[in-house]
Design a protein around this motif. Structure first.
Motif, PDB file in Angstrom:
ATOM      1  N   SER A  45       0.880  -1.234   0.009  1.00 50.89           N
ATOM      2  CA  SER A  45       0.025   0.065   0.047  1.00 50.89           C
ATOM      3  C   SER A  45       0.851   1.325   0.230  1.00 50.89           C
ATOM      4  O   SER A  45       0.580   2.156  -0.704  1.00 50.89           O
ATOM      5  N   PHE A  46       2.026   1.248   0.741  1.00 47.44           N
ATOM      6  CA  PHE A  46       2.789   2.293   0.492  1.00 47.44           C
ATOM      7  C   PHE A  46       3.191   2.612  -0.907  1.00 47.44           C
ATOM      8  O   PHE A  46       3.161   3.932  -1.301  1.00 47.44           O
ATOM      9  N   ILE A  47       3.656   1.695  -1.618  1.00 48.99           N
ATOM     10  CA  ILE A  47       4.410   1.834  -2.972  1.00 48.99           C
ATOM     11  C   ILE A  47       3.060   2.279  -3.750  1.00 48.99           C
ATOM     12  O   ILE A  47       3.393   3.154  -4.695  1.00 48.99           O
ATOM     13  N   ALA A  48       1.906   1.633  -3.574  1.00 44.81           N
ATOM     14  CA  ALA A  48       0.706   2.279  -4.216  1.00 44.81           C
ATOM     15  C   ALA A  48       0.420   3.667  -4.030  1.00 44.81           C
ATOM     16  O   ALA A  48       0.212   4.187  -5.172  1.00 44.81           O
ATOM     17  N   ASP A  57       8.707   9.084  -1.736  1.00 46.48           N
ATOM     18  CA  ASP A  57       8.527   8.993  -0.247  1.00 46.48           C
ATOM     19  C   ASP A  57       7.948   7.476   0.167  1.00 46.48           C
ATOM     20  O   ASP A  57       8.641   6.925   0.985  1.00 46.48           O
ATOM     21  N   GLY A  58       7.027   6.832  -0.698  1.00 47.07           N
ATOM     22  CA  GLY A  58       6.577   5.526  -0.365  1.00 47.07           C
ATOM     23  C   GLY A  58       7.639   4.659  -0.478  1.00 47.07           C
ATOM     24  O   GLY A  58       7.784   3.698   0.267  1.00 47.07           O
ATOM     25  N   GLN A  59       8.440   4.726  -1.509  1.00 47.08           N
ATOM     26  CA  GLN A  59       9.367   3.754  -1.813  1.00 47.08           C
ATOM     27  C   GLN A  59      10.480   3.799  -0.771  1.00 47.08           C
ATOM     28  O   GLN A  59      11.060   2.805  -0.177  1.00 47.08           O
ATOM     29  N   ILE A  60      10.914   4.964  -0.154  1.00 52.46           N
ATOM     30  CA  ILE A  60      11.759   5.196   0.801  1.00 52.46           C
ATOM     31  C   ILE A  60      11.338   4.514   2.196  1.00 52.46           C
ATOM     32  O   ILE A  60      12.058   3.715   2.778  1.00 52.46           O
ATOM     33  N   ILE A  61      10.038   4.628   2.495  1.00 62.35           N
ATOM     34  CA  ILE A  61       9.736   4.200   3.707  1.00 62.35           C
ATOM     35  C   ILE A  61       9.522   2.638   3.575  1.00 62.35           C
ATOM     36  O   ILE A  61       9.815   1.780   4.636  1.00 62.35           O
TER      37      ILE A  61
ATOM     38  N   ASP B  50       6.006   1.051 -11.251  1.00 68.45           N
ATOM     39  CA  ASP B  50       7.095   1.738 -11.447  1.00 68.45           C
ATOM     40  C   ASP B  50       8.348   1.881 -10.362  1.00 68.45           C
ATOM     41  O   ASP B  50       8.746   3.196 -10.124  1.00 68.45           O
ATOM     42  N   ALA B  51       8.254   1.007  -9.589  1.00 68.10           N
ATOM     43  CA  ALA B  51       9.188   0.993  -8.363  1.00 68.10           C
ATOM     44  C   ALA B  51      10.453  -0.201  -8.790  1.00 68.10           C
ATOM     45  O   ALA B  51      10.312  -1.037  -7.806  1.00 68.10           O
ATOM     46  N   PRO B  52      10.969  -0.232  -9.861  1.00 72.28           N
ATOM     47  CA  PRO B  52      11.769  -1.356  -9.943  1.00 72.28           C
ATOM     48  C   PRO B  52      13.004  -1.767  -8.939  1.00 72.28           C
ATOM     49  O   PRO B  52      13.288  -2.870  -8.694  1.00 72.28           O
ATOM     50  N   PHE B  53      13.329  -0.607  -8.485  1.00 71.25           N
ATOM     51  CA  PHE B  53      14.523  -0.822  -7.458  1.00 71.25           C
ATOM     52  C   PHE B  53      14.041  -1.479  -6.169  1.00 71.25           C
ATOM     53  O   PHE B  53      14.850  -2.310  -5.664  1.00 71.25           O
ATOM     54  N   VAL B  54      12.904  -1.355  -5.697  1.00 68.86           N
ATOM     55  CA  VAL B  54      12.233  -1.688  -4.546  1.00 68.86           C
ATOM     56  C   VAL B  54      11.878  -3.219  -5.046  1.00 68.86           C
ATOM     57  O   VAL B  54      12.042  -4.042  -4.181  1.00 68.86           O
TER      58      VAL B  54
END
Lengths: 100, 186
Positions: A45-48, A57-61, B50-54
């Motif tokens: 849900s953060f990434i979405a 910010d979602g990816q960093i969290i 679109d977050a391939p690094f994650v």
């Protein structure tokens, strides 16, 4: 294109499965795995949210959540190992002497 | 765009089914392997977002390191079944370990393919973002790193202290020689 609602519903379903695992299973390792399932549902849900808000910010969290999950897994598994040395079982109901 | 929705449904179905099986499995080794499957489906969803690094981090760190730690502990403790071990289940344990090995090989191949897919997407994103410059939806590794080490620098340092504490804690909890010798009680 899947909308934000798709991802949030999926995240909720996976989180519910994790909660059910914590409450239904009587095995310490499976309970720890269910906690990992819940953390991953939250990550989704953060990434979405981050994607649909156009922010990083979602990816960093999510990175911080992964780090905390690693720390939690290490300490939890160390606890499981030291408990297993005493009682020779993984059933959490066997650890009643921890009650005050 | 329609193929993206189809990918979403495929990954969502794999994630939900494998997570349900994690909960339903009596054998913890199968639970861990199925959880790795579920993490791979989630990594596919991250690529779609679109977050391939994650996604790559999820596969390498989560499925590769944390789940291997779980698998290590499951095999160290060697408790195959939850409570009641019948004779038939004990007899089929040898066959099931062979099936687990085949499943593990399949998982490894799928993980490698997914890593290649995610890395391909991230390379496309890096060039497209630097060329277009405006209204970019996705974030390159450089953007993420810049935000992480500026806005979130304090949280980053706090996380490193947390890992140190977890390391010392788990060594103290699980180390048998420490508990027996008790060097502080001289």
């Amino acid at each position: 294109m899947a909308s934000l609602n798709h991802y949030l519903i999926l995240s909720g379903v996976i989180f519910t499965i994790g909660v059910a695992g914590v409450f239904l299973r009587r095995n310490l390792i499976t309970i720890l795995l269910s906690i990992e399932v819940m953390l991953n549902a939250v990550n989704l849900s953060f990434i979405a949210f981050g994607h649909f808000q156009g922010s990083a910010d979602g990816q960093i969290i999510v990175f911080f959540v992964i780090t905390v999950a690693a720390a939690e897994a290490a300490v939890g598994l160390a606890l499981v190992i030291s408990l297993f040395r005493h009682v020779e079982t993984l059933n959490p109901d066997a650890f009643r002497q921890l009650r005050g | 765009m329609e193929s993206s929705l189809a990918f979403f449904y495929v990954f969502a179905a794999v994630a939900v089914v494998s997570t349900l099986l994690v909960i339903a499995q009596p054998n913890p080794i199968y639970s861990v392997l199925l959880l790795i499957t579920s993490f791979m489906a989630l990594a596919g969803l991250y690529v779609l977002l679109d977050a391939p690094f994650v996604a790559v981090t999820q596969i390498i760190v989560y499925a590769g390191a944390i789940m291997v730690l779980f698998l290590f502990v499951v095999m160290l403790l060697n408790v195959a079944q939850e409570e009641t071990v019948s004779e038939a289940e004990a007899a089929s344990a040898g066959a099931s370990s062979g099936a687990a090995r085949g499943f593990g090989a399949l998982l490894a191949i799928a993980m490698a393919l997914e890593l290649i897919w995610a890395l391909n997407r991230s390379r496309g994103i890096g060039t497209a973002a630097s060329v277009a410059g405006v209204t970019r939806q996705s974030w390159s590794v450089a953007d993420i790193g810049r935000t992480l080490f500026t806005n979130y620098a304090f949280a980053f340092e706090a996380t490193s202290v947390l890992i140190l504490v977890a390391m010392i804690g788990s060594i103290t909890l699980a180390g048998r020689h420490l508990a027996e010798k008790k060097p502080w009680r001289r």
